[in-house]
Design an enzyme around this catalytic site. Structure first.
Site, PDB file in Angstrom:
ATOM      1  N   GLU A   1      19.587 -29.751   2.996  1.00  0.00           N
ATOM      2  CA  GLU A   1      18.814 -31.166   3.122  1.00  0.00           C
ATOM      3  C   GLU A   1      17.793 -31.180   1.916  1.00  0.00           C
ATOM      4  OE1 GLU A   1      15.580 -31.495   5.285  1.00  0.00           O
ATOM      5  OE2 GLU A   1      15.447 -29.472   6.417  1.00  0.00           O
TER       6      GLU A   1
ATOM      7  N   ASP B   1       9.436 -40.399  21.126  1.00  0.00           N
ATOM      8  CA  ASP B   1       9.520 -39.788  19.789  1.00  0.00           C
ATOM      9  C   ASP B   1      10.498 -38.733  19.715  1.00  0.00           C
ATOM     10  OD1 ASP B   1       9.553 -38.935  17.161  1.00  0.00           O
ATOM     11  OD2 ASP B   1       7.450 -38.848  16.955  1.00  0.00           O
TER      12      ASP B   1
ATOM     13  N   SER C   1      13.501 -37.020  17.530  1.00  0.00           N
ATOM     14  CA  SER C   1      14.166 -36.896  16.252  1.00  0.00           C
ATOM     15  C   SER C   1      15.752 -37.541  16.125  1.00  0.00           C
ATOM     16  CB  SER C   1      14.039 -35.689  15.550  1.00  0.00           C
ATOM     17  OG  SER C   1      14.607 -35.639  14.479  1.00  0.00           O
ATOM     18  N   SER C   2      16.072 -38.273  15.257  1.00  0.00           N
ATOM     19  CA  SER C   2      17.503 -38.544  14.957  1.00  0.00           C
ATOM     20  C   SER C   2      18.312 -37.475  14.597  1.00  0.00           C
ATOM     21  CB  SER C   2      17.392 -39.933  14.109  1.00  0.00           C
ATOM     22  OG  SER C   2      17.064 -39.426  12.817  1.00  0.00           O
ATOM     23  N   ASP C   3      17.588 -36.347  14.083  1.00  0.00           N
ATOM     24  CA  ASP C   3      18.638 -35.075  14.073  1.00  0.00           C
ATOM     25  C   ASP C   3      19.489 -34.961  15.501  1.00  0.00           C
ATOM     26  OD1 ASP C   3      17.100 -34.882  11.809  1.00  0.00           O
ATOM     27  OD2 ASP C   3      16.182 -33.287  12.508  1.00  0.00           O
TER      28      ASP C   3
ATOM     29  N   LYS D   1      10.518 -25.705  16.246  1.00  0.00           N
ATOM     30  CA  LYS D   1       9.301 -25.671  16.096  1.00  0.00           C
ATOM     31  C   LYS D   1       8.871 -25.567  17.435  1.00  0.00           C
ATOM     32  CE  LYS D   1       7.714 -25.614  11.580  1.00  0.00           C
ATOM     33  NZ  LYS D   1       8.664 -26.592  10.918  1.00  0.00           N
TER      34      LYS D   1
HETATM   35  N1  PSU Z   1      11.159 -29.136  10.705  1.00  0.00           N
HETATM   36  C1  PSU Z   1      10.878 -28.262   9.931  1.00  0.00           C
HETATM   37  N2  PSU Z   1      10.711 -28.384   8.574  1.00  0.00           N
HETATM   38  C2  PSU Z   1      10.974 -29.752   8.257  1.00  0.00           C
HETATM   39  C3  PSU Z   1      11.647 -30.626   9.146  1.00  0.00           C
HETATM   40  C4  PSU Z   1      11.666 -30.557  10.302  1.00  0.00           C
HETATM   41  O1  PSU Z   1      10.446 -26.961  10.516  1.00  0.00           O
HETATM   42  O2  PSU Z   1      11.139 -29.685   7.072  1.00  0.00           O
HETATM   43  C5  PSU Z   1      12.079 -31.831   8.386  1.00  0.00           C
HETATM   44  C6  PSU Z   1      13.746 -31.978   8.600  1.00  0.00           C
HETATM   45  O3  PSU Z   1      14.110 -32.595   7.305  1.00  0.00           O
HETATM   46  C7  PSU Z   1      13.961 -32.556   9.709  1.00  0.00           C
HETATM   47  C8  PSU Z   1      12.955 -33.622   9.970  1.00  0.00           C
HETATM   48  O4  PSU Z   1      15.302 -33.064   9.653  1.00  0.00           O
HETATM   49  O5  PSU Z   1      11.694 -32.989   9.115  1.00  0.00           O
HETATM   50  C9  PSU Z   1      12.701 -34.348  11.203  1.00  0.00           C
HETATM   51  O6  PSU Z   1      11.705 -35.205  11.113  1.00  0.00           O
HETATM   52  P1  PSU Z   1      11.248 -36.096  12.518  1.00  0.00           P
HETATM   53  O7  PSU Z   1      10.890 -35.116  13.469  1.00  0.00           O
HETATM   54  O8  PSU Z   1      10.630 -37.135  11.947  1.00  0.00           O
HETATM   55  O9  PSU Z   1      12.988 -36.622  12.984  1.00  0.00           O
HETATM   56 MN    MN Z   2      10.104 -39.005  14.824  1.00  0.00          MN
END
Ligand code: PSU
Ligand code: MN
Length: 335
Positions: A54, A168, A170-172, A189
């Protein structure tokens, strides 16, 4: 099977182009150009191991120049372990699978001026010819389109603390539920709600496996207090799991959680304390949504005087090593 029709159609177009007309380059997704680097294209057409990477970690996850150094080192580790790295980003509106050194440098110097691009942002970044650093969700989509089954990152997003009220999430996590790519990560984390993240992945039907441990890791530390019921102990174990998931056409991703190497997990308590402070500050400053993760990462790094960054770099490199071996094992299995 779970993908929306456009993506399904796009991946058919790309796979036809990539299987039958390799000389047609670059491939087009539904009329939009997509650039696969010559090195990645060649490896894919020969059925050689490729590891997708990524780019939000480069633009938003680490400060310059550590981001560029780490990105280059991660690519070198993948190469030294028998696979071709394919870093994914959107440059001038073109989704790129595999970046040149110049392109990596461009992304690293753009930093947070590149748009953090998750699934929802892809169309907007492409249509406006912008520069997008892809998160886990967006990178998985492009990896899947070109047929890369193994993807390496540091940590994935998850359910945020108080996610039950903020929603909230994550879309992951939803991407893991709908895109058949294996994600190698050091867990999530503790800035996130780990038990709820695992609950959500279960709801999404995602197989979560721990690598050489019984406990789900918490990124900076080896332990989260959460157990999962699938354990793998070698790259070959991982390859069999990923292959079964693909052969069965479950349509879901797989999450392989690799704990941070022991020698880098030491500062866990210091980092945990900094995380509590950073979370409090984020609430005071009303930092929410997609700005929250980058804010917390940067703040925790300041508060730990770089200790969290050093740990972060170490675990990403370790994941790259494991991911390259998994990609190679998967190629052997499919021969
Ligand atoms: N967690 C980490 N380091 C990162 C990210 C997540 O420890 O750099 C990044 C990754 O690209 C992950 C994104 O897909 O943040 C998730 O963001 P959000 O929580 O806004 O979905
Ligand atoms: Mn988010």
């Amino acid at each position: 099977p779970n993908s929306p029709p456009l993506i399904a159609m796009a991946s058919t177009v790309v796979s036809r182009l990539s299987n039958l007309n390799r000389h047609l380059y670059p491939p087009k997704i539904g009329g939009f150009a997509m650039k696969v680097s010559p090195e990645v294209d060649e490896a894919l057409s020969r059925g050689e191991p490729v590891v997708a990477l990524e780019s939000t970690i480069i633009s938003h996850g680490m400060p310059f120049p550590h981001n560029l150094e780490t990105a280059k080192e991660v690519e070198a580790i993948v190469r030294n372990n028998g696979a071709v790295p394919a870093t994914i980003a959107i440059l001038d509106g073109v989704p790129c699978i595999g970046l040149s050194l110049e392109e990596l440098e461009r992304l690293a110097t753009l930093g947070t001026r590149a748009k953090k691009t998750a699934r929802r942002d892809i169309a907007h970044v492409v249509a406006s010819r912008g520069n997008g650093a892809t998160t886990v969700s967006a990178s998985m989509i492009f990896a899947s389109m070109v047929g890369i089954p193994v993807f390496v990152t540091g940590g994935i997003g998850g359910v945020h603390r108080h996610g039950e009220t903020t929603m909230d999430i994550s879309s992951d996590l939803t991407e893991l539920g709908r895109t058949p790519v294996a994600v190698i990560s050091a867990g999530v984390k503790s800035i996130l709600d780990i038990p709820r993240t695992l609950e959500y992945l279960e709801t999404q039907g995602v197989c979560v496996a721990t690598y050489m441990t019984n406990e789900f890791p918490a990124f900076f530390t080896e332990k989260s207090g959460c157990k999962v019921n699938c354990r793998v102990d070698s790259p070959e174990d991982c390859a069999r799991l990923i292959d079964a998931n693909i052969q069965l056409k479950l349509g879901t991703g797989t999450l392989i959680a690799v704990p941070i190497p022991k020698e880098h997990a030491a500062s866990g308590n210091v980092i945990e304390f900094a995380i509590q402070t950073a979370l409090r500050e984020a609430r005071e400053k009303n930092v929410t949504g997609c700005a929250e993760t980058p804010f917390l990462l940067a703040r925790v790094n300041e508060l730990t005087e770089g200790a969290s960054l050093a740990s972060n770099i170490a675990l990403v490199k370790n994941n790259a090593l494991v991911g390259a071996k998994i990609a190679a094992a998967l190629t052997q299995l499919r021969k």
